[in-house]
Design a protein around this motif. Structure first.
Motif, PDB file in Angstrom:
ATOM      1  N   VAL A  85       0.766  -1.175   0.150  1.00  0.00           N
ATOM      2  CA  VAL A  85       0.071   0.176   0.070  1.00  0.00           C
ATOM      3  C   VAL A  85       0.819   1.316  -0.004  1.00  0.00           C
ATOM      4  O   VAL A  85       1.727   1.405   0.863  1.00  0.00           O
ATOM      5  N   LYS A  86       0.654   2.224  -0.804  1.00  0.00           N
ATOM      6  CA  LYS A  86       1.497   3.396  -0.837  1.00  0.00           C
ATOM      7  C   LYS A  86       1.052   4.132   0.168  1.00  0.00           C
ATOM      8  O   LYS A  86       0.290   4.125   0.805  1.00  0.00           O
ATOM      9  N   LYS A  87       2.117   4.996   0.742  1.00  0.00           N
ATOM     10  CA  LYS A  87       2.084   5.737   1.859  1.00  0.00           C
ATOM     11  C   LYS A  87       0.906   6.735   1.893  1.00  0.00           C
ATOM     12  O   LYS A  87       0.595   7.368   0.945  1.00  0.00           O
ATOM     13  N   ARG A  88       0.399   7.053   3.125  1.00  0.00           N
ATOM     14  CA  ARG A  88      -0.820   7.774   3.264  1.00  0.00           C
ATOM     15  C   ARG A  88      -2.027   7.271   2.635  1.00  0.00           C
ATOM     16  O   ARG A  88      -3.241   7.786   2.480  1.00  0.00           O
ATOM     17  N   GLU A  89      -2.031   6.035   2.173  1.00  0.00           N
ATOM     18  CA  GLU A  89      -3.197   5.386   1.673  1.00  0.00           C
ATOM     19  C   GLU A  89      -4.032   4.759   2.767  1.00  0.00           C
ATOM     20  O   GLU A  89      -3.663   3.816   3.264  1.00  0.00           O
ATOM     21  N   LYS A  90      -5.048   5.650   2.983  1.00  0.00           N
ATOM     22  CA  LYS A  90      -5.977   5.032   3.982  1.00  0.00           C
ATOM     23  C   LYS A  90      -7.140   4.262   3.734  1.00  0.00           C
ATOM     24  O   LYS A  90      -7.459   3.194   4.138  1.00  0.00           O
ATOM     25  N   THR A  91      -7.892   4.761   2.600  1.00  0.00           N
ATOM     26  CA  THR A  91      -9.272   4.410   2.144  1.00  0.00           C
ATOM     27  C   THR A  91      -9.130   2.841   1.751  1.00  0.00           C
ATOM     28  O   THR A  91      -9.988   2.070   2.190  1.00  0.00           O
ATOM     29  N   ILE A  92      -8.057   2.597   1.084  1.00  0.00           N
ATOM     30  CA  ILE A  92      -8.051   1.146   0.544  1.00  0.00           C
ATOM     31  C   ILE A  92      -8.199   0.199   1.413  1.00  0.00           C
ATOM     32  O   ILE A  92      -8.560  -0.873   1.447  1.00  0.00           O
ATOM     33  N   GLN A  93      -7.440   0.332   2.725  1.00  0.00           N
ATOM     34  CA  GLN A  93      -7.514  -0.456   3.827  1.00  0.00           C
ATOM     35  C   GLN A  93      -8.747  -0.776   4.513  1.00  0.00           C
ATOM     36  O   GLN A  93      -9.125  -1.554   5.288  1.00  0.00           O
ATOM     37  N   THR A  94      -9.864  -0.052   4.119  1.00  0.00           N
ATOM     38  CA  THR A  94     -11.241  -0.049   5.055  1.00  0.00           C
ATOM     39  C   THR A  94     -12.064  -0.882   3.817  1.00  0.00           C
ATOM     40  O   THR A  94     -13.194  -1.314   4.321  1.00  0.00           O
ATOM     41  N   ILE A  95     -11.829  -0.981   2.549  1.00  0.00           N
ATOM     42  CA  ILE A  95     -12.792  -1.569   1.695  1.00  0.00           C
ATOM     43  C   ILE A  95     -12.707  -3.029   1.771  1.00  0.00           C
ATOM     44  O   ILE A  95     -11.643  -3.869   1.904  1.00  0.00           O
ATOM     45  N   THR A  96     -14.287  -3.696   1.873  1.00  0.00           N
ATOM     46  CA  THR A  96     -14.293  -5.133   1.917  1.00  0.00           C
ATOM     47  C   THR A  96     -14.959  -5.597   0.934  1.00  0.00           C
ATOM     48  O   THR A  96     -15.221  -4.935  -0.276  1.00  0.00           O
ATOM     49  N   LEU A  97     -14.809  -6.924   0.694  1.00  0.00           N
ATOM     50  CA  LEU A  97     -15.444  -7.752  -0.356  1.00  0.00           C
ATOM     51  C   LEU A  97     -16.871  -7.414  -0.733  1.00  0.00           C
ATOM     52  O   LEU A  97     -17.453  -7.370  -1.761  1.00  0.00           O
ATOM     53  N   ARG A  98     -17.577  -7.165   0.380  1.00  0.00           N
ATOM     54  CA  ARG A  98     -19.167  -6.625   0.184  1.00  0.00           C
ATOM     55  C   ARG A  98     -19.167  -5.482  -0.649  1.00  0.00           C
ATOM     56  O   ARG A  98     -20.017  -4.910  -1.537  1.00  0.00           O
ATOM     57  N   ASN A  99     -17.954  -4.346  -0.256  1.00  0.00           N
ATOM     58  CA  ASN A  99     -18.115  -3.176  -1.131  1.00  0.00           C
ATOM     59  C   ASN A  99     -18.060  -3.507  -2.708  1.00  0.00           C
ATOM     60  O   ASN A  99     -18.518  -2.788  -3.615  1.00  0.00           O
ATOM     61  N   LEU A 100     -17.153  -4.358  -2.878  1.00  0.00           N
ATOM     62  CA  LEU A 100     -16.742  -4.651  -4.224  1.00  0.00           C
ATOM     63  C   LEU A 100     -18.155  -5.425  -4.840  1.00  0.00           C
ATOM     64  O   LEU A 100     -18.605  -5.213  -6.085  1.00  0.00           O
TER      65      LEU A 100
END
Length: 323
Positions: A85-100
């Motif tokens: 994960v690129k630095k300061r990347e917060k959002t990607i860490q919250t995304i779940t399979l349900r979101n996809l």
């Protein structure tokens, strides 16, 4: 059915929906109508575009039933421990399979970078690199092509085999659907030819061999109708439970909504007044009406900006065969 009515109907198909390759109508499990157009026949295989997404939804349900996937609330990145994960990347860490599955994951791109996507060697990583950003997790954002492949990556890792192998074993073979193999394009010309072809059986994959999740599967109208019937019958085919009834119920009810078009969305299925539908570019549709016990499948040759197929089904096809 009165022959005259049928002739009028088929003339309307050719006049207003001239790119249709085939239509199948089932009611109470019986075939009421099956016809091919544009020189297509029982052996033709058509690229069904985004209908592929609904097939991926079925496969995720099967993987969940089998315990390969623990929960839809698992974080996407849990499946890709090596992804940096690129630095300061917060959002990607919250995304779940349900979101996809509900199209509520944000992406960094404003316009689909199709050329970069098609020329990349790894569609899953390409999509992961664009996941997240400043958008809001939980807000509907339809990702037609770039993004869904993350689900193929998850499915392959969770099941320990390719998406196509998993599909062959758990869905296609039991339903008597033949998909001959993965197709890897070596040029833009090959891909364009694939989009126009009616004689290629397979599922598009990237050079890593990962099958596309948002597009790329070829099926016949009969294959599509079988998938609709499987869902109408609560996941049972030939007395065997292929996918759980719970998954079907859950995946075909509203979880998110495309507000701009006022379209409710399940888990990669579009929700309709009396049922649900898988819909793909060019007018490819699997429509299931649970109240009328009816399935309509339409396979179509690609053409941009076709007339609304759901309107066509509801205005013409349903009233004609519902008796």
């Amino acid at each position: 059915m009165i022959q005259g009515k049928l002739e009028t109907f088929e003339k309307a198909v050719m006049r207003d929906h001239g790119n249709i390759a085939g239509i199948v109508v089932l009611k109470d499990g019986e075939t009421l109508y099956k016809s091919y157009f544009n020189e297509c026949n029982v052996n033709s295989r058509i690229h069904i575009y985004s209908v592929t997404k609904s097939v991926i939804s079925i496969l995720i349900g099967i993987a969940l039933d089998k315990g390969h996937i623990k929960s839809l609330d698992q974080k996407v990145l849990d499946f890709f421990p090596d992804y940096e994960v690129k630095k300061r990347e917060k959002t990607i860490q919250t995304i779940t399979l349900r979101n996809l599955l509900t199209m509520t994951a944000p992406y960094k791109y404003k316009f689909n970078p199709y050329i970069k996507y098609f020329t990349s060697d790894d569609w899953v990583k390409f999509s992961l690199d664009l996941l997240g950003g400043k958008g809001k997790t939980g807000k509907f954002r339809y990702a037609p092509l770039i993004g869904p492949d993350i689900m193929s990556g998850i499915l392959g890792k969770a099941a320990g085999q390719s998406v196509l192998d998993f599909a062959q074993e758990n869905l296609f073979a039991p339903l008597g659907i033949v998909v001959e193999g993965s197709i890897i394009f070596h040029s833009k010309e090959e891909q364009l030819a694939f989009n126009q072809a009616v004689d290629i059986s397979g599922w598009a994959a990237d050079p890593m061999g990962v099958n596309a999740a948002g597009w790329g599967l070829t099926l016949s109208p009969v294959d599509m109708a079988k998938i609709g019937q499987l869902y109408l019958d609560h996941g049972i085919w030939n007395s065997k439970q292929i996918v759980s009834a719970e998954w079907i119920e859950e995946s075909t009810k509203e979880h998110s909504r495309w507000k701009a078009r006022n379209l409710p969305y399940g888990y990669l299925w579009w929700i309709q007044k009396d049922g649900f539908a898988a819909m793909g570019d060019g007018g490819n549709v699997i429509y299931v009406n649970t109240k009328k016990n009816m399935v309509v499948s339409i396979a179509s040759l690609f053409r941009p900006r076709v007339r609304d197929r759901m309107e066509f089904i509801l205005e013409y096809i349903e009233p004609m065969f519902d008796h």
